[in-house]
Design a protein around this motif. Structure first.
Motif, PDB file in Angstrom:
ATOM      1  N   GLY A 264       0.723  -0.686   0.342  1.00  0.00           N
ATOM      2  CA  GLY A 264       0.141  -0.210  -0.256  1.00  0.00           C
ATOM      3  C   GLY A 264       0.722   1.352  -0.133  1.00  0.00           C
ATOM      4  O   GLY A 264       0.141   2.333  -0.373  1.00  0.00           O
ATOM      5  N   SER A 265       2.382   1.514   0.209  1.00  0.00           N
ATOM      6  CA  SER A 265       3.350   2.229   0.588  1.00  0.00           C
ATOM      7  C   SER A 265       4.053   2.784  -0.693  1.00  0.00           C
ATOM      8  O   SER A 265       4.751   3.640  -0.849  1.00  0.00           O
ATOM      9  N   LYS A 266       3.926   1.688  -1.311  1.00  0.00           N
ATOM     10  CA  LYS A 266       4.616   1.998  -2.486  1.00  0.00           C
ATOM     11  C   LYS A 266       3.985   2.508  -4.018  1.00  0.00           C
ATOM     12  O   LYS A 266       2.574   2.415  -3.863  1.00  0.00           O
ATOM     13  N   LYS A 267       5.402   3.104  -4.753  1.00  0.00           N
ATOM     14  CA  LYS A 267       4.342   3.379  -5.813  1.00  0.00           C
ATOM     15  C   LYS A 267       5.368   3.131  -7.379  1.00  0.00           C
ATOM     16  O   LYS A 267       7.119   3.291  -6.990  1.00  0.00           O
ATOM     17  N   SER A 268       4.827   2.767  -8.795  1.00  0.00           N
ATOM     18  CA  SER A 268       5.293   2.090  -9.475  1.00  0.00           C
ATOM     19  C   SER A 268       6.427   3.670 -10.193  1.00  0.00           C
ATOM     20  O   SER A 268       5.667   3.899 -10.863  1.00  0.00           O
ATOM     21  N   LEU A 269       7.635   3.069 -10.462  1.00  0.00           N
ATOM     22  CA  LEU A 269       8.112   3.630 -10.897  1.00  0.00           C
ATOM     23  C   LEU A 269       8.132   3.350 -12.351  1.00  0.00           C
ATOM     24  O   LEU A 269       8.398   4.053 -13.734  1.00  0.00           O
TER      25      LEU A 269
END
Length: 318
Positions: A264-269
């Motif tokens: 839930g805390s990640k964002k995809s490069l």
């Protein structure tokens, strides 16, 4: 002492290289065509690699899956919009667009799964959550960007067509051919990963070259970069604390808590850079990806420490 991630080192190197030797003129046009092809290839391979069985088996844990999507596509945009309203002059408007853009992105797949495994969490649930987040993101991210940035042109007929042609259709094609190509892709997983990362680096170089030519470093001082790092860190910390609290409120097991916190805390490069290239004009894409590049490094460093802490907690039986 843990060695730095080679991809992060390469990413920083590409930004430095683009700052010193940005692409110009005809080279930019050629790179534009190449990056379009690479973006399509990346999303085609995502479709090939997606294991539908893993999604179907774990979709039944609807509370966990729903909360991961809630964190990615509701909590993040709300926090980003709140920070923008609270601290509007801490960054210039172009950089704020980048921060708000990263808030609308799906979770990352590879690092979420790897860190969940390291932490002793529910790996199957993380595979499902990260995969669903990326599928939903293809449709939802452009809509959220339009709403959060209040730019009508972001979600136009042209952008719908671009998203469909460069992201959605290749992904669907990969899913259709998945039964035929999945075993082949699995055998060449390392080679495909290298090609994916190389593609991301080229897209970052192309986008950042535009920004350098337009004077990004004359707009951003060292103080601005520190302010951006602090805002990225604040975003991550608020989501980590909130997701951890939600897991306890819902009575999740420790393994499910790990999945929620780390997915839930990640964002995809990997999804974010191609999407920025499709959604935004060349004149702003480089400005938009800078907050994402910085956030990517912060999230990997901090979430690795958190994963190690969860692992130690599980080892001690607490």
């Amino acid at each position: 002492m843990r060695k730095p991630d080679p991809f992060l080192v390469a990413l920083i190197s590409v930004v430095v290289f683009a700052s010193l030797l940005p692409a110009r003129g005809e080279v930019t046009v050629i790179l534009g065509y190449i990056t379009d092809i690479l973006i399509m290839a990346m999303f085609f391979m995502q479709g090939v690699k997606l294991e539908r069985r893993a999604v179907v088996e774990n979709i039944r844990n609807w509370k966990l899956q729903g909360l991961v999507l809630l964190c990615s596509f509701v909590l993040f945009p709300l926090i980003g919009a709140g920070l923008h309203r609270l601290l509007p002059h801490s960054l210039d408007e172009a950089t704020w667009q980048g921060v708000l853009f990263l808030c609308c992105l799906p979770s990352t797949v590879q690092s979420s799964i790897a860190l969940t495994s390291m932490a002793g969490g529910n790996v199957a649930a993380s595979i499902c959550a990260a995969t669903l987040s990326n599928i939903v993101g293809i449709f939802l991210t452009p809509v959220l960007v339009s709403l959060v940035l209040h730019k009508q042109g972001v979600w136009s007929a042209s952008s719908v067509t671009d998203i469909a042609v460069q992201l959605l259709l290749p992904f669907i094609a990969g899913q259709i051919l998945q039964p035929l190509l999945h075993a082949w892709a699995h055998r060449r997983k390392k080679t495909i990963s290298i090609l994916d990362r190389s593609s991301i680096l080229l897209v970052v170089y192309t986008a950042f070259s535009h920004a350098v030519v337009l004077g990004i470093w004359s707009h951003l001082s060292s103080r601005d970069l520190v302010a951006l790092a602090c805002i990225d860190l604040a975003l991550l910390l608020v989501v980590l604390v909130t997701s951890s609290g939600l897991s306890r409120l819902c009575g999740f097991s420790s393994r499910d808590e790990v999945s929620l916190v780390l997915c839930g805390s990640k964002k995809s490069l990997a999804s974010g850079v191609p999407m920025a290239n499709v959604i935004f004009s060349d004149s702003i894409a480089g400005f938009v990806v800078l907050p994402l590049i910085l956030y990517h490094q912060i999230q990997l460093f901090l979430c690795t420490l958190i994963a190690q802490r969860y692992h130690q907690k599980h080892q001690s039986g607490l």
